[in-house]
Design an enzyme around this catalytic site. Structure first.
Site, PDB file in Angstrom:
ATOM      1  N   GLY A  56    -114.309 -79.503  22.886  1.00 52.66           N
ATOM      2  CA  GLY A  56    -113.941 -78.761  24.082  1.00 52.66           C
ATOM      3  C   GLY A  56    -113.461 -79.680  25.189  1.00 52.66           C
ATOM      4  O   GLY A  56    -113.718 -80.888  25.187  1.00 52.66           O
ATOM      5  N   GLY A  60    -112.935 -78.935  33.257  1.00 47.27           N
ATOM      6  CA  GLY A  60    -112.698 -79.643  34.503  1.00 47.27           C
ATOM      7  C   GLY A  60    -113.527 -80.902  34.613  1.00 47.27           C
ATOM      8  O   GLY A  60    -113.138 -81.865  35.282  1.00 47.27           O
ATOM      9  N   GLY A  71    -114.565 -82.851  31.965  1.00 49.83           N
ATOM     10  CA  GLY A  71    -114.074 -83.846  31.015  1.00 49.83           C
ATOM     11  C   GLY A  71    -114.104 -83.314  29.602  1.00 49.83           C
ATOM     12  O   GLY A  71    -114.065 -82.107  29.373  1.00 49.83           O
ATOM     13  N   VAL A  98    -115.761 -82.720  25.747  1.00 50.91           N
ATOM     14  CA  VAL A  98    -117.057 -82.439  25.137  1.00 50.91           C
ATOM     15  C   VAL A  98    -116.975 -82.840  23.667  1.00 50.91           C
ATOM     16  O   VAL A  98    -116.060 -82.429  22.945  1.00 50.91           O
ATOM     17  CB  VAL A  98    -117.437 -80.952  25.261  1.00 50.91           C
ATOM     18  CG1 VAL A  98    -118.814 -80.706  24.663  1.00 50.91           C
ATOM     19  CG2 VAL A  98    -117.413 -80.518  26.719  1.00 50.91           C
ATOM     20  N   ASP A 103    -119.824 -69.894  38.932  1.00 51.97           N
ATOM     21  CA  ASP A 103    -118.684 -70.116  38.033  1.00 51.97           C
ATOM     22  C   ASP A 103    -118.869 -69.321  36.739  1.00 51.97           C
ATOM     23  O   ASP A 103    -118.728 -69.866  35.640  1.00 51.97           O
ATOM     24  CB  ASP A 103    -118.528 -71.606  37.737  1.00 51.97           C
ATOM     25  CG  ASP A 103    -117.130 -71.953  37.214  1.00 51.97           C
ATOM     26  OD1 ASP A 103    -116.213 -71.129  37.399  1.00 51.97           O
ATOM     27  OD2 ASP A 103    -116.974 -73.034  36.631  1.00 51.97           O
TER      28      ASP A 103
END
Length: 451
Positions: free
Chosen positions: A99, A102, A104, A106, A223
């Site tokens: 993944g 925003g 960074g 994964v 979020d």
């Protein structure tokens, strides 16, 4: 500066003596020399102070970049060395990337000698998210434990790195399974059934309900979106990514919001929060409502035309927006209730939005309706459909609004058998999108152009 200091000293001494002209030339020279030396000493002290301050600042940066942050306690969660992280991710192997966000990249990793799979989120140095989000994530998740919140295993903060280690969620994000086609049109992820979507929405709502009322302090996620809902191997939904989270106001302060700069994700952002900068738990409710419509329609939030979606719900034609892969799976009353709670969540006035506890209750009720219809074992294919004129709910042309009171259908292994369904009476409703006649099924999409 030095000359000014020198003359100032010279003038003061001359006045003290009584007469500047009375001083001998030799004395004047001594005074000037002393003044210059004094000024040089003052400048040297100032430069030395500035240099020492800068040296201490650089030392702090060096310590921060090359050693662990002293203000992060190991009591919060496990601290990993950078060497351990490199071993776990095969030195950040690009093939292990699962993944990007925003924060960074994964990576999928293994710890405990390969016995435990983990997700390793590594800060991108160019990311707009930084140390504050890193610390917030650790502080929040290390104190929270809930079935529907992702678990933080540990972190690494060596040599300028900011890395978070989570439990591994093999099913990925909710978004992966809603927008399951890539640019080539091939299927990359399993398409979710309606029952699975309801269960995922319910689990996510329970996680948010815990944040809003199950902890010592109100926590606002800030979020909520489909990419922050992770799925484990049993399809259990877990809320993740607490980097933007805020602790809400205490109940005894009398203040109902937190004044803060606006942060969030485009398409999910509460308009009232955006306009006023006043963050409340109802901002999470708004974002969750957007996500509910995203789940129903399988469209990205940025592509949802919320005023149009709301108008379709008001006119009773929300079925025209339903994901075609759900054809024949949704009971009419469940769809009606789903649209109702989603529309309430995205109300412009936050006071009109439900609490997450109300949302949880509504989703539980919807799941009961759906499962009751699917588990009906008497073999009766009857569907009772009541259509009533609603002046307040109709559109500009006075369209009738469809209201469903009862829905009982045959059960089957993979969904609701609607092929033999009949409608009580021979009533027909005609509007600009479709015509519902006796024998039709509400959850079917008759005109795909409406999408």
């Amino acid at each position: 500066m030095i000359i000014c200091v020198g003359f100032e000293c010279y003038r003061c001494i001359a006045e003290w003596v009584g007469d500047l002209e009375a001083l001998k030339p030799q004395s004047v020279r001594l005074i000037i020399i002393a003044s210059v030396i004094t000024g040089l000493l003052l400048v040297s002290v100032i430069i030395l102070a500035l240099f020492r301050s800068r040296l201490q600042y650089n030392k702090k940066l060096f310590i921060s970049a090359n050693t662990s942050r002293p203000y992060l306690s190991t009591d919060l969660c496990q601290r990993f060395s950078l060497t351990q992280i490199r071993v776990a991710t095969r030195d950040f192997d690009q093939n292990l990337i699962i993944g990007r966000g925003g924060f960074g990249k994964v990576y999928k990793g293994c710890i405990d000698g390969g016995a435990t799979h983990v997700a390793v989120k590594r800060l991108n140095p160019t990311s707009k998210q930084g140390e504050q989000e890193f610390l917030t994530e650790i502080e929040m998740l290390s104190k929270l434990r809930h079935k529907h919140l992702v678990s933080l295993i540990g972190y690494c903060d060596e040599k300028g790195e900011m890395i978070l280690i989570y439990e591994y969620m093999p099913r990925g994000t909710l978004r992966d399974h809603l927008h399951y086609r890539d640019t080539k049109g091939t299927n990359n992820n399993q398409v979710l059934s309606w029952n699975q979507r309801l269960m995922i929405c319910l689990g996510s709502a329970r996680g948010l309900e815990y944040l809003h009322g199950g902890t010592q302090q109100l926590i606002i996620h800030r979020d909520v979106k489909s990419t922050n809902i992770l799925l484990d191997d049993k399809w259990t939904a877990k809320v993740s990514d607490f980097g933007l989270s805020k602790v809400g106001p205490a109940s005894d302060t009398g203040v109902g919001h937190v004044s803060t700069i606006v942060k969030g994700s485009f398409g999910y952002l509460d308009p009232e929060y955006y306009q006023r900068g006043q963050l409340t738990e109802k901002s999470d409710v708004y974002s969750f409502g957007v996500m509910l419509f995203e789940v129903l329609c399988a469209r990205p939030a940025v592509e949802l035309n919320l005023p149009y979606v709301r108008a379709c719900y008001t006119k009773g034609i929300l079925y025209t927006l339903v994901d075609p892969t759900l054809t024949g799976q949704i009971t009419p009353e469940c769809l009606s209730k789903f649209g109702e709670i989603a529309e309430l969540c995205i109300r412009a006035n936050r006071d009109e939005r439900p609490s997450m506890r109300d949302v949880v209750w509504s989703l539980e009720f919807m799941l009961t309706l759906q499962q009751t219809a699917e588990n009906t074992s008497d073999g009766s294919p009857m569907v009772e459909l009541i259509i009533s004129s609603n002046a307040t709910g109709g559109g500009e042309n006075g369209d009738s609004r469809i209201s469903f009171r009862e829905y009982v259908c045959e059960s089957r292994a993979v969904g609701v058998n609607t092929q033999g369904s009949t409608v009580a009476g021979n009533t027909a409703v005609t509007n600009s999108h479709m015509e519902v006649k006796s024998g039709s099924v509400f959850s079917e999409i008759f005109d795909l152009r409406a999408r």
